[in-house]
Design an enzyme around this catalytic site. Structure first.
Site, PDB file in Angstrom:
ATOM      1  N   ARG A   1      -2.313  -6.299  -8.164  1.00 38.57           N
ATOM      2  CA  ARG A   1      -1.104  -7.455  -8.259  1.00 38.57           C
ATOM      3  C   ARG A   1      -1.256  -8.655  -8.819  1.00 38.57           C
ATOM      4  O   ARG A   1      -1.243  -8.104 -10.331  1.00 38.57           O
ATOM      5  CB  ARG A   1      -1.298  -7.949  -6.427  1.00 38.57           C
ATOM      6  CG  ARG A   1      -0.552  -7.008  -5.400  1.00 38.57           C
ATOM      7  CD  ARG A   1      -1.201  -7.494  -4.029  1.00 38.57           C
ATOM      8  NE  ARG A   1      -2.784  -7.389  -3.993  1.00 38.57           N
ATOM      9  CZ  ARG A   1      -3.500  -7.558  -3.169  1.00 38.57           C
ATOM     10  NH1 ARG A   1      -3.080  -7.818  -1.986  1.00 38.57           N
ATOM     11  NH2 ARG A   1      -4.739  -7.405  -3.085  1.00 38.57           N
TER      12      ARG A   1
ATOM     13  N   SER B   1      -2.973  -7.971   2.942  1.00 39.10           N
ATOM     14  CA  SER B   1      -3.132  -7.679   4.318  1.00 39.10           C
ATOM     15  C   SER B   1      -3.773  -8.820   4.988  1.00 39.10           C
ATOM     16  O   SER B   1      -3.310  -9.341   6.115  1.00 39.10           O
ATOM     17  CB  SER B   1      -4.310  -6.633   4.696  1.00 39.10           C
ATOM     18  OG  SER B   1      -3.679  -5.569   4.022  1.00 39.10           O
TER      19      SER B   1
ATOM     20  N   LYS C   1     -16.455  -7.872   5.716  1.00 40.01           N
ATOM     21  CA  LYS C   1     -15.259  -8.180   6.050  1.00 40.01           C
ATOM     22  C   LYS C   1     -14.964  -8.225   7.594  1.00 40.01           C
ATOM     23  O   LYS C   1     -15.009  -7.331   8.235  1.00 40.01           O
ATOM     24  CB  LYS C   1     -14.124  -7.499   5.350  1.00 40.01           C
ATOM     25  CG  LYS C   1     -13.590  -7.733   3.858  1.00 40.01           C
ATOM     26  CD  LYS C   1     -12.508  -7.241   3.568  1.00 40.01           C
ATOM     27  CE  LYS C   1     -11.932  -7.496   2.286  1.00 40.01           C
ATOM     28  NZ  LYS C   1     -10.882  -6.911   1.856  1.00 40.01           N
TER      29      LYS C   1
ATOM     30  N   HIS D   1       0.725  -1.241  -0.026  1.00 40.76           N
ATOM     31  CA  HIS D   1       0.215   0.009  -0.205  1.00 40.76           C
ATOM     32  C   HIS D   1       0.915   1.309   0.082  1.00 40.76           C
ATOM     33  O   HIS D   1       0.394   2.155  -0.683  1.00 40.76           O
ATOM     34  CB  HIS D   1      -0.940   0.043   1.196  1.00 40.76           C
ATOM     35  CG  HIS D   1      -1.885  -1.238   1.498  1.00 40.76           C
ATOM     36  ND1 HIS D   1      -2.034  -1.730   2.537  1.00 40.76           N
ATOM     37  CD2 HIS D   1      -3.032  -1.244   0.307  1.00 40.76           C
ATOM     38  CE1 HIS D   1      -3.067  -2.645   2.225  1.00 40.76           C
ATOM     39  NE2 HIS D   1      -3.578  -2.196   0.813  1.00 40.76           N
TER      40      HIS D   1
HETATM   41  P1  ADP Z   1      -9.956  -3.945  -0.303  1.00 43.88           P
HETATM   42  O1  ADP Z   1     -10.586  -4.417   0.609  1.00 43.88           O
HETATM   43  O2  ADP Z   1     -10.611  -2.779  -1.225  1.00 43.88           O
HETATM   44  O3  ADP Z   1      -9.238  -4.885  -1.607  1.00 43.88           O
HETATM   45  P2  ADP Z   1      -7.145  -3.489   0.402  1.00 43.88           P
HETATM   46  O4  ADP Z   1      -6.854  -2.920   1.546  1.00 43.88           O
HETATM   47  O5  ADP Z   1      -7.151  -4.973   0.460  1.00 43.88           O
HETATM   48  O6  ADP Z   1      -8.449  -3.148   0.169  1.00 43.88           O
HETATM   49  O7  ADP Z   1      -6.299  -2.839  -0.809  1.00 43.88           O
HETATM   50  C1  ADP Z   1      -6.637  -1.545  -1.257  1.00 43.88           C
HETATM   51  C2  ADP Z   1      -6.082  -1.483  -2.683  1.00 43.88           C
HETATM   52  O8  ADP Z   1      -4.761  -1.549  -2.531  1.00 43.88           O
HETATM   53  C3  ADP Z   1      -6.507  -2.539  -3.876  1.00 43.88           C
HETATM   54  O9  ADP Z   1      -6.571  -1.787  -5.069  1.00 43.88           O
HETATM   55  C4  ADP Z   1      -5.419  -3.482  -3.614  1.00 43.88           C
HETATM   56  O10 ADP Z   1      -5.473  -4.026  -4.970  1.00 43.88           O
HETATM   57  C5  ADP Z   1      -4.338  -2.698  -3.706  1.00 43.88           C
HETATM   58  N1  ADP Z   1      -3.116  -3.333  -2.959  1.00 43.88           N
HETATM   59  C6  ADP Z   1      -3.300  -4.277  -1.740  1.00 43.88           C
HETATM   60  N2  ADP Z   1      -1.893  -4.792  -1.584  1.00 43.88           N
HETATM   61  C7  ADP Z   1      -0.971  -4.188  -2.592  1.00 43.88           C
HETATM   62  C8  ADP Z   1       0.009  -4.602  -3.084  1.00 43.88           C
HETATM   63  N3  ADP Z   1       0.859  -5.651  -2.383  1.00 43.88           N
HETATM   64  N4  ADP Z   1       0.529  -4.135  -4.059  1.00 43.88           N
HETATM   65  C9  ADP Z   1      -0.160  -3.174  -4.816  1.00 43.88           C
HETATM   66  N5  ADP Z   1      -1.487  -2.909  -4.379  1.00 43.88           N
HETATM   67  C10 ADP Z   1      -2.167  -3.538  -3.468  1.00 43.88           C
END
Ligand code: ADP
Length: 165
Positions: free
Chosen positions: A91, A129, A42, A18
């Site tokens: 990803r 996460s 979630k 992130h």
């Molecule tokens: P959500 O529950 O909306 O998927 P996340 O917190 O998991 O929320 O992710 C928010 C955004 O960040 C999403 O677009 C996700 O694809 C991106 N993201 C999460 N982890 C990574 C990573 N390791 N590299 C790039 N983008 C990421």
């Protein structure tokens, strides 16, 4: 006119993947809002308040970025703060279908709001996460995958025994 982007997500917790997207987003947009979305579907490890606190700590030295939280329709939030872009990270292939659907529905809801994707940094390709939470809950080290402040908070959380896998 300022180009403001909103980077929405669960950030439960914020990872280095992130952070990479935030830093690269700041090179493209004048202002970035990291938006912690309330998602009742979630199960979360950290409360929205805890997640915000950690993000604030992580971005403390970055200019033109702030954190907010929101419950409701994302495009309405985006419009409300004068932004025109939703920033998302991509990803593995598995992200693609969900992100595609999300971008299409948001575009249908408001054609003035564009979703912009940044490809993950290769180091963070498998960082999520969920996986990090799972590893930490079993006593695995997640050092280097999350900002140090998050690493500490996770250790505290799992040590306190409040959270079990
Ligand atoms: P959500 O529950 O909306 O998927 P996340 O917190 O998991 O929320 O992710 C928010 C955004 O960040 C999403 O677009 C996700 O694809 C991106 N993201 C999460 N982890 C990574 C990573 N390791 N590299 C790039 N983008 C990421």
């Amino acid at each position: 006119m300022k180009k403001i982007a909103v980077y929405p997500g669960s950030f439960d917790p914020i990872t280095n993947g992130h952070v990479d997207i935030i830093k690269r987003g700041l090179r493209i947009f004048d202002e970035l809002i990291v938006l912690v979305a309330y998602n009742p579907n979630k199960k979360s490890l950290f409360s929205v308040e805890e997640r915000i606190e950690m993000i604030e700590e992580v971005i403390r030295d970055c200019k033109n970025v702030r954190v907010d939280c929101f419950k409701g329709l994302l495009v309405e939030y985006v419009k409300g703060v004068g932004a025109s872009v939703i920033l998302r990270g991509l990803r593995a292939l598995s992200d693609f279908e969900y992100e595609f659907q999300l971008a299409l529905i948001n575009r249908r809801l408001d054609r003035d709001v564009e979703t912009v994707f940044l490809m993950t940094g290769y180091k963070w390709f498998y960082t999520s996460s969920t996986i990090i939470n799972e590893a930490a809950s079993l006593g695995g080290s997640v050092k280097g995958l999350v900002p140090e402040i998050v690493n500490q908070k996770m250790q505290e959380k799992y040590k306190s025994g409040k959270e079990k896998p």
